[in-house]
Design an enzyme around this catalytic site. Sequence first.
Site, mmCIF file in Angstrom:
data_model
loop_
_atom_site.group_PDB
_atom_site.id
_atom_site.type_symbol
_atom_site.label_atom_id
_atom_site.label_comp_id
_atom_site.label_asym_id
_atom_site.label_seq_id
_atom_site.Cartn_x
_atom_site.Cartn_y
_atom_site.Cartn_z
ATOM 1 C CB CYS A 1 -0.957 -0.003 1.183
ATOM 2 S SG CYS A 1 -0.185 -0.229 2.796
ATOM 3 C CG HIS B 1 -0.270 4.686 3.667
ATOM 4 N ND1 HIS B 1 -0.798 4.583 4.933
ATOM 5 C CD2 HIS B 1 0.130 3.414 3.323
ATOM 6 C CE1 HIS B 1 -0.725 3.323 5.337
ATOM 7 N NE2 HIS B 1 -0.171 2.604 4.390
#
Length: 361
Positions: A142, A267
């Site tokens: 990710c 993120h």
Amino acid sequence: MTPVPPAPGAASHDRPTLAVVGATGAVGTVMLSILSQHADIWGEIRLIASPRSAGRKLLVRGVEVEVVALTEEAFEGVDVAMFDVPDDISARWAPIAAAKGAVVVDNSAAFRMDPDVPLVVPEVNPHAARVRPRGIVANPNCTTLSMIVAMGALHAEFGLRELVVSSYQAVSGAGLAGIDALRAQLNLVAGTDLGTKPGDVRRAVGDNTGPFSEPIALNVVPWAGSAQEDGWSSEELKVRAESRKILGLPDLRVSVTCVRVPVVTTHSLTVHARFENEVTVGRAHEILSTAPGVVLFDNPAAGEFPTPADVVGTDPTWVGRVRRSLDDPTALELFVCGDNLRKGAALNTAQIAELIAAELS
């Protein structure tokens, strides 16, 4: 008479059968939402999870589907199997699914660096998905996915030479346990004056740090992943190795520091990227504003730049704070955000599966 398309639990002879392994997990839940939002290209959608989750009913494409236990028989008749499970489960079961005739799209780290398994980001290297000697296609980490779509577009124009990256990673990257830990700690510190004296947050949190080595509320933790040689973490080395493989640059210089921050989902990364050729912000803006899967949001004077609070729940990579390096005319500085459960996991997996479905059709 107009033919009625098959329900999620019904067989289809003209559309591929899809299995979602790990359907009840954090990424699996997002996956079911994405499948309901995207074009309906699948026949049967089979939901697979651990035996303790068997019998549960989950909503997909507007219909309740019963979860079945992970067994060899569960892959009978499956054309594409998406795995959203821990590494050890994928390592054991993905080859079994492939042996049953399914093309596996795996979201774990089990096969990413296997030379016989392509590592695919559809906006960057879709062609790689066609060559799969083991019947498995890997989905990147990710953190890598939060930046690589933008970097792939810039690399195609300028020729990437080096990446220096710092990540600011959401707690959902550590699974439901990470989210639970942050919420529990926030309850402990809310309405207090904690964070003003050495160790006061640690004393309030106690041993309730969840999957993190330090308190995450009112704090940042400069560590993600497991310990590797010379002080590096597994997460940092993943970004390095995966960026090289996706971009086809085996000698790319990459240095990464991963930091966990008290954000639930999405993120963020700061990126220093050096290229073969001189760069300009204007040309970088042109590339990023037209790149598939990228949103350019870059007007700091007006307070416009991506933040996790705005990006969460969206599909693209968001890019802002684009600057040419003060000391290097071939380098750009930028800030990127990407929802780690969507593009960072479920969405990219779904996009790979859709590529394969089109090929099978």
